[in-house]
Design a protein around this motif. Structure first.
Motif, PDB file in Angstrom:
ATOM      1  N   ALA A  14       0.837  -1.208   0.000  1.00  0.00           N
ATOM      2  CA  ALA A  14       0.000   0.000   0.000  1.00  0.00           C
ATOM      3  C   ALA A  14       0.872   1.258   0.000  1.00  0.00           C
ATOM      4  O   ALA A  14       0.580   2.231  -0.711  1.00  0.00           O
ATOM      5  CB  ALA A  14      -0.943  -0.006   1.197  1.00  0.00           C
ATOM      6  N   GLU A  15       1.960   1.237   0.778  1.00  0.00           N
ATOM      7  CA  GLU A  15       2.865   2.392   0.800  1.00  0.00           C
ATOM      8  C   GLU A  15       3.580   2.542  -0.536  1.00  0.00           C
ATOM      9  O   GLU A  15       3.787   3.657  -1.013  1.00  0.00           O
ATOM     10  CB  GLU A  15       3.868   2.283   1.952  1.00  0.00           C
ATOM     11  CG  GLU A  15       3.245   2.481   3.322  1.00  0.00           C
ATOM     12  CD  GLU A  15       2.478   3.794   3.461  1.00  0.00           C
ATOM     13  OE1 GLU A  15       2.951   4.850   2.985  1.00  0.00           O
ATOM     14  OE2 GLU A  15       1.383   3.757   4.052  1.00  0.00           O
ATOM     15  N   ALA A  30       4.980   7.453   6.006  1.00  0.00           N
ATOM     16  CA  ALA A  30       5.471   6.669   7.139  1.00  0.00           C
ATOM     17  C   ALA A  30       5.786   5.247   6.680  1.00  0.00           C
ATOM     18  O   ALA A  30       5.044   4.650   5.908  1.00  0.00           O
ATOM     19  CB  ALA A  30       4.428   6.638   8.248  1.00  0.00           C
ATOM     20  N   CYS A  31       6.875   4.715   7.191  1.00  0.00           N
ATOM     21  CA  CYS A  31       7.277   3.339   6.893  1.00  0.00           C
ATOM     22  C   CYS A  31       6.250   2.372   7.456  1.00  0.00           C
ATOM     23  O   CYS A  31       5.772   2.536   8.581  1.00  0.00           O
ATOM     24  CB  CYS A  31       8.651   3.077   7.514  1.00  0.00           C
ATOM     25  SG  CYS A  31       9.165   1.358   7.469  1.00  0.00           S
ATOM     26  N   ALA A  32       5.933   1.342   6.679  1.00  0.00           N
ATOM     27  CA  ALA A  32       4.983   0.317   7.117  1.00  0.00           C
ATOM     28  C   ALA A  32       5.555  -0.542   8.239  1.00  0.00           C
ATOM     29  O   ALA A  32       4.816  -1.197   8.958  1.00  0.00           O
ATOM     30  CB  ALA A  32       4.592  -0.576   5.942  1.00  0.00           C
ATOM     31  N   GLY A  33       6.871  -0.521   8.404  1.00  0.00           N
ATOM     32  CA  GLY A  33       7.506  -1.333   9.429  1.00  0.00           C
ATOM     33  C   GLY A  33       7.741  -0.610  10.740  1.00  0.00           C
ATOM     34  O   GLY A  33       7.360  -1.077  11.801  1.00  0.00           O
ATOM     35  N   CYS A  34       8.360   0.576  10.644  1.00  0.00           N
ATOM     36  CA  CYS A  34       8.756   1.283  11.872  1.00  0.00           C
ATOM     37  C   CYS A  34       8.024   2.596  12.098  1.00  0.00           C
ATOM     38  O   CYS A  34       8.112   3.176  13.177  1.00  0.00           O
ATOM     39  CB  CYS A  34      10.260   1.530  11.875  1.00  0.00           C
ATOM     40  SG  CYS A  34      10.816   2.758  10.662  1.00  0.00           S
ATOM     41  N   GLY A  35       7.321   3.088  11.093  1.00  0.00           N
ATOM     42  CA  GLY A  35       6.560   4.320  11.236  1.00  0.00           C
ATOM     43  C   GLY A  35       7.340   5.600  10.964  1.00  0.00           C
ATOM     44  O   GLY A  35       6.756   6.684  10.894  1.00  0.00           O
ATOM     45  N   GLU A  36       8.646   5.496  10.794  1.00  0.00           N
ATOM     46  CA  GLU A  36       9.455   6.694  10.512  1.00  0.00           C
ATOM     47  C   GLU A  36       9.256   7.134   9.063  1.00  0.00           C
ATOM     48  O   GLU A  36       8.880   6.356   8.205  1.00  0.00           O
ATOM     49  CB  GLU A  36      10.938   6.406  10.771  1.00  0.00           C
ATOM     50  CG  GLU A  36      11.258   6.165  12.230  1.00  0.00           C
ATOM     51  CD  GLU A  36      11.018   7.387  13.105  1.00  0.00           C
ATOM     52  OE1 GLU A  36      11.333   8.510  12.665  1.00  0.00           O
ATOM     53  OE2 GLU A  36      10.511   7.209  14.225  1.00  0.00           O
ATOM     54  N   CYS A  62      14.689   1.450   9.447  1.00  0.00           N
ATOM     55  CA  CYS A  62      14.630   0.045   9.886  1.00  0.00           C
ATOM     56  C   CYS A  62      15.330  -0.900   8.910  1.00  0.00           C
ATOM     57  O   CYS A  62      15.467  -2.082   9.188  1.00  0.00           O
ATOM     58  CB  CYS A  62      13.194  -0.399  10.133  1.00  0.00           C
ATOM     59  SG  CYS A  62      12.154  -0.491   8.650  1.00  0.00           S
ATOM     60  N   ASN A  63      15.768  -0.373   7.763  1.00  0.00           N
ATOM     61  CA  ASN A  63      16.501  -1.140   6.764  1.00  0.00           C
ATOM     62  C   ASN A  63      15.693  -2.330   6.224  1.00  0.00           C
ATOM     63  O   ASN A  63      16.211  -3.423   6.047  1.00  0.00           O
ATOM     64  CB  ASN A  63      17.848  -1.612   7.316  1.00  0.00           C
ATOM     65  CG  ASN A  63      18.841  -1.889   6.214  1.00  0.00           C
ATOM     66  OD1 ASN A  63      18.859  -1.208   5.200  1.00  0.00           O
ATOM     67  ND2 ASN A  63      19.667  -2.895   6.401  1.00  0.00           N
ATOM     68  N   ARG A  64      14.413  -2.078   5.988  1.00  0.00           N
ATOM     69  CA  ARG A  64      13.531  -3.086   5.408  1.00  0.00           C
ATOM     70  C   ARG A  64      12.851  -2.494   4.189  1.00  0.00           C
ATOM     71  O   ARG A  64      12.710  -1.280   4.076  1.00  0.00           O
ATOM     72  CB  ARG A  64      12.491  -3.535   6.424  1.00  0.00           C
ATOM     73  CG  ARG A  64      13.151  -4.169   7.647  1.00  0.00           C
ATOM     74  CD  ARG A  64      12.150  -4.591   8.642  1.00  0.00           C
ATOM     75  NE  ARG A  64      11.798  -5.966   8.277  1.00  0.00           N
ATOM     76  CZ  ARG A  64      10.826  -6.641   8.859  1.00  0.00           C
ATOM     77  NH1 ARG A  64      10.098  -6.097   9.803  1.00  0.00           N
ATOM     78  NH2 ARG A  64      10.577  -7.867   8.497  1.00  0.00           N
TER      79      ARG A  64
END
Length: 97
Positions: A14-15, A30-36, A62-64
């Motif tokens: 989605a992002e 915002a990152c789907a993993g960490c929100g940053e 988060c390096n993902r």
């Protein structure tokens, strides 16, 4: 890129869709993993087909990120060569579960 299982693959997709629709605003998402708000979207372009590329979509916090197949490159998206892709971090690839 290394693999990591993650049930949140749909959130990453989605992002990516939002980033694809408006590449110049990817840094506000915002990152789907960490929100940053540390997302990056680049397209690795072959010299013979500058209108198509392999998207690289990842978070530098988060390096993902996710790995996707070659696609049309949207207007305003960052394009890089295969050689420049070597400078992209070796992020963990979120895979569908």
């Amino acid at each position: 890129m290394t693999g990591a299982a993650d049930g949140a693959y749909a959130l990453w997709e989605a992002e990516y869709d939002k980033a694809y629709d408006n590449p110049s605003a990817v840094h506000t998402q915002a990152c789907a993993g960490c929100g940053e708000r540390c997302l990056h979207l680049m397209f690795v372009v072959d010299a013979g087909q500058p209108e198509k590329g392999r998207p690289l979509f990842w978070c530098s916090n988060c390096n993902r990120g996710i790995f996707l197949c070659r696609t049309d490159i949207p207007e305003g998206a960052e394009r890089i060569s295969k050689e420049q892709a070597d400078d992209v971090p070796n992020y963990q690839v979120v895979i569908p579960t």
